[in-house]
Structures are given as structure tokens and as C-alpha cells.
Design an enzyme around this catalytic site. Structure first.
Site, PDB file in Angstrom:
ATOM      1  N   GLU A  61       0.774  -1.219  -0.010  1.00  0.00           N
ATOM      2  CA  GLU A  61      -0.064  -0.184   0.252  1.00  0.00           C
ATOM      3  C   GLU A  61       0.858   1.366   0.113  1.00  0.00           C
ATOM      4  OE1 GLU A  61      -2.215  -2.823   3.067  1.00  0.00           O
ATOM      5  OE2 GLU A  61      -0.180  -2.682   2.026  1.00  0.00           O
ATOM      6  N   ALA A 171      15.302 -44.563  -7.451  1.00  0.00           N
ATOM      7  CA  ALA A 171      16.785 -44.776  -7.655  1.00  0.00           C
ATOM      8  C   ALA A 171      16.917 -46.181  -7.764  1.00  0.00           C
ATOM      9  CB  ALA A 171      17.473 -44.520  -6.176  1.00  0.00           C
ATOM     10  N   ALA A 173      18.653 -49.862  -7.569  1.00  0.00           N
ATOM     11  CA  ALA A 173      18.896 -50.592  -5.960  1.00  0.00           C
ATOM     12  C   ALA A 173      20.271 -50.304  -5.567  1.00  0.00           C
ATOM     13  CB  ALA A 173      18.870 -52.053  -6.350  1.00  0.00           C
ATOM     14  N   ARG A 193      11.997 -24.343  -4.540  1.00  0.00           N
ATOM     15  CA  ARG A 193      12.920 -24.128  -3.341  1.00  0.00           C
ATOM     16  C   ARG A 193      13.051 -22.464  -3.221  1.00  0.00           C
ATOM     17  NH1 ARG A 193      18.681 -27.509  -4.707  1.00  0.00           N
ATOM     18  NH2 ARG A 193      17.940 -29.395  -4.218  1.00  0.00           N
ATOM     19  N   ARG A 216      18.698 -21.958  -7.034  1.00  0.00           N
ATOM     20  CA  ARG A 216      19.417 -21.485  -8.120  1.00  0.00           C
ATOM     21  C   ARG A 216      18.199 -21.120  -9.503  1.00  0.00           C
ATOM     22  NH1 ARG A 216      22.197 -25.295  -6.059  1.00  0.00           N
ATOM     23  NH2 ARG A 216      21.666 -26.920  -7.732  1.00  0.00           N
ATOM     24  N   SER A 251      18.915 -37.049  14.340  1.00  0.00           N
ATOM     25  CA  SER A 251      18.515 -37.109  15.845  1.00  0.00           C
ATOM     26  C   SER A 251      19.834 -37.635  16.633  1.00  0.00           C
ATOM     27  CB  SER A 251      17.726 -38.393  15.637  1.00  0.00           C
ATOM     28  OG  SER A 251      16.523 -38.514  15.238  1.00  0.00           O
TER      29      SER A 251
END
Length: 393
Positions: A61, A171, A173, A193, A216, A251
Site C-alpha cells: 500500500e 533410485a 538398487a 525451493r 538457483r 537425531s
């Protein structure tokens, strides 16, 4: 049968649509604030425009009022979010609109911030200015899912990103996965991102891939924002991309002090359950802006709800989760994923390939995770599928 829309309502929608266009140009930069645009109109002519770009700088504004100058008297202000009415980093926009002499204010949606929440509109109306609200409200809400959710529920909007083959593998194995999708899809991920205030990953991904987790953007995305600034007479002193906070869920505090992300521009936050000040000090010393925080545990691991509450307290609106099948599956089963963006490549990776999500305990059709498909579109040679988890019955 066609529905007649009176001229005034048609104008309201048209000028609000322009305000939403302006607001979208703050997509990568406004956190923790919402993305907001404003258009000032006198007798059908736009006399001033503005959008909020960075927290701490003038709101939409104020920028529009400055652009309008002495032409603002009697104008209609179209704003994508209710004007603020309290002193924060900047003065109240509601008072600025009243002092400028606008005759009408059209708002797309009420501000969910409890400090405003209808009070801004009430203040403007009390000053004798006509108020209209709810114009293109759905579009305005879609622009700020994270800000709205953080204000209403105390946690960010969480978006999971995944890439898979046509047979649902992420992926081989062996763990080889670069690259499942093409360059166009990977560029699209960088836009996800850039609009996110934080990217969350697990320590397993860090140990396996040593990712950068930076945004990027290509020259086309950056230049679109710069050129709009030129049109409105706004000088952009920095590249309009703010690097998201990189968050590692770790963790047992296994984070390597040599991790690439610790030395890159932007903040890195390591969340752990292990109170090891010596290791924490080593991590902090490894980069210019590295933080380590100890959170509550749940069955020996980080409490994922506590993680989201922690990020909300830091003003994080939108979170992008880029992690493996275990963490993504755990977040989905904990009800913490609001949206999944899945890039599907036209290839098969075979029975031995790694699956998309680890979802233990699903044995019957009644236990399946129900989803709503929100969007499907081609991105280069791949497909991008956006799905939203449905609430359990």
C-alpha cells in the site's frame, strides 16, 4: 445462461487480478511476511501500483501511494490482503490509506494474523471509507498458503518434492539416481525451493549425497522480477532471491563438519535429540551461519510435530521437504504433509529399484492413504503431478 456482471464488479475483479499479479512478484522474497499487491485506481485509470518485496521494507500500500503521489485523492485501493493496523517494523497501512484520502478499499481476503484479523478493515470503515472484501479471495489465499496456515494453526505449509520413474522408483538398487528427470523439471524444482522459506532433509540424504539445497533460478525468472521493478520505478539493490533456511533432521548428531551446505550462503539449522555441545560447537565453527538446536524425542527420533512448531516460531511460512522414502513417509503418516509435488519421468527402473515412500503398516485397502490430484502438467519431457492428502474418514 450467461450471468451479467455489473460494471463495478467487473472492474473490481480486473483490478484485483492486477494486484494479485503484483503480489506474485514477491514470491521468492517476502518471508516471514505475506505476498501482497496493491493497485490505486481513479475513474478507471491506475494511478499507482506496488507490491511488498522484503520484510522490514514498505508494504504494498505504501509503495502504491508513493507511486500515485498527489493523484491518490478519492482513489479506490485494491489490496490482496487486509491492510495492517499495528506498528511493526513499519507503520500501519490502514492509517496511511485514511490519511491519503482514498474513497474506497477493496480487499481480497481478511488477514489471518490475530493482530489484524478484521481490525484493519474496521479502522478504515470507521473513517468513513467504503469497504468491499472477498474479491478473488480463493486466488489470494492460494498465493499465501504458508502464511495463512502458520497464522491459523501455528505450523507452516509443508510441500514434499519427489522424483520417480513411471514404475514408481526413485533410485536404482545401488542408490544411483542422477538424473531421473530432465533439466526442465530440475529448473522447476529450483522455483519450488526459491518460494520456500525452508528446505528440510534427513541426515541420511546428507550422508549419501552431500546436497547443497540452494535455490538457483535461471536468468528468465530473475529478470521477470527485475523488469517489473523497472516498470514501477523500483530499484532492486539485490538479486530478488532469498536463500531458504536449510534444515537437517539429525537425531544422533551425525552431521559431518565437512558438509558442503555448511559453507554455502544462507543459514543451516541442524535439529537433533542429542545434547552434545562439543559436536554442536564444531558444526557452528564450520560455517558462517550454522545453528544446532535440541528438540523433543518421539520413540527415540525427532518429534516431527515439534520440528514444524520450531520452524513456525522462526517465521517459516512454506517448507519444502527433499528427503528419502523414510522421512517423507513418516511425515505423510504423521499428517504433516499438505501437498506432494511428484515429477514423473518416462522411464522404467525395474523391480529392484527403490520405492517412492516407506509407509509401514498398510495391509488393507481401507488403510491406504487417499489423495486428491490438484494438478497434472508436462514439464519438459517429464510430468509434474500435484496431490493433496485427504483427511482420514
Amino acid at each position: 445462461m450467461p450471468v451479467d456482471i455489473d460494471a463495478n464488479k467487473s472492474d473490481d475483479q480486473r483490478f484485483m487480478a492486477r494486484a494479485l499479479q503484483l503480489a506474485e512478484h514477491g514470491l521468492f522474497t517476502t518471508d516471514p511476511n505475506p505476498r501482497v499487491g496493491c493497485v490505486l485506481v481513479v475513474e478507471g485509470e491506475i494511478v499507482g501500483e506496488g507490491w511488498h518485496q522484503f520484510a522490514g521494507e514498505a508494504h504494498a500500500e505504501i509503495k502504491a501511494l508513493k507511486a500515485a503521489g498527489n493523484r491518490v485523492k478519492g482513489a479506490t485501493a485494491y489490496i490482496t490482503l487486509e491492510p495492517c493496523c499495528y506498528h511493526g517494523r513499519t507503520p500501519p497501512c490502514s492509517e496511511a490509506l485514511i490519511a491519503a484520502g482514498v474513497s474506497r478499499v477493496v480487499v481480497a481476503m481478511q488477514d489471518p494474523n490475530p493482530q489484524v484479523a478484521g481490525q484493519g478493515m474496521a479502522q478504515v470503515q470507521k473513517a468513513g471509507i467504503e469497504i468491499t472484501s472477498g474479491v478473488l479471495q480463493a486466488q489470494a489465499e492460494a498465493l499465501n498458503p504458508g502464511f495463512i496456515q502458520r497464522m491459523r494453526t501455528g505450523r507452516p505449509f509443508v510441500r514434499g518434492k519427489m522424483a520417480m520413474s513411471l514404475d514408481g522408483r526413485t533410485a536404482m538398487a545401488s542408490g544411483e539416481s542422477q538424473w531421473i528427470t530432465g533439466a526442465d523439471a530440475r529448473r522447476d524444482v529450483h522455483k519450488l525451493r526459491a518460494r520456500s522459506a525452508a528446505i528440510v532433509t534427513g541426515i541420511g540424504t546428507v550422508l549419501a549425497d552431500d546436497p547443497s539445497l540452494t535455490a538457483r533460478l535461471d536468468d528468465e525468472s530473475v529478470n521477470a522480477v527485475v523488469q517489473l521493478g523497472v516498470q514501477l520505478g523500483v530499484q532492486l539493490g539485490v538479486q530478488p532471491v532469498v536463500q531458504p533456511l536449510r534444515v537437517v533432521l539429525d537425531s544422533q548428531l551425525q552431521m559431518p563438519v565437512t558438509a558442503k551446505m555448511l559453507t554455502l550462503p544462507g543459514r543451516t539449522l541442524v535439529l537433533t535429540t542429542r545434547n552434545d555441545e562439543q559436536k554442536a560447537a564444531q558444526l557452528r565453527a564450520a560455517g558462517a551461519d550454522v545453528e544446532v538446536e535440541v528438540l523433543a524425542t518421539q520413540k527415540g527420533r525427532l518429534d516431527l510435530s515439534a520440528v514444524m512448531e520450531c520452524l513456525a516460531t522462526q517465521g517459516i511460512n512454506e517448507v519444502l521437504v527433499e528427503a528419502g522414502a523414510t522421512l517423507c513417509g513418516a511425515m505423510l503418516q504423521a499428517g504433516l504433509i499438505d501437498e506432494l509435488v511428484i515429477y514423473m519421468a518416462p522411464l522404467f527402473m525395474g523391480n529392484e529399484g527403490r520405492g517412492l515412500l516407506n509407509l509401514p503398516g498398510l495391509e488393507k485397502m481401507s488403510q491406504t492413504v487417499k489423495l486428491e490430484i490438484a494438478d497434472v502438467r508436462a514439464v519438459g519431457k517429464d510430468w509434474r503431478i500435484v496431490v493433496k492428502p485427504l483427511p482420514s474418514p
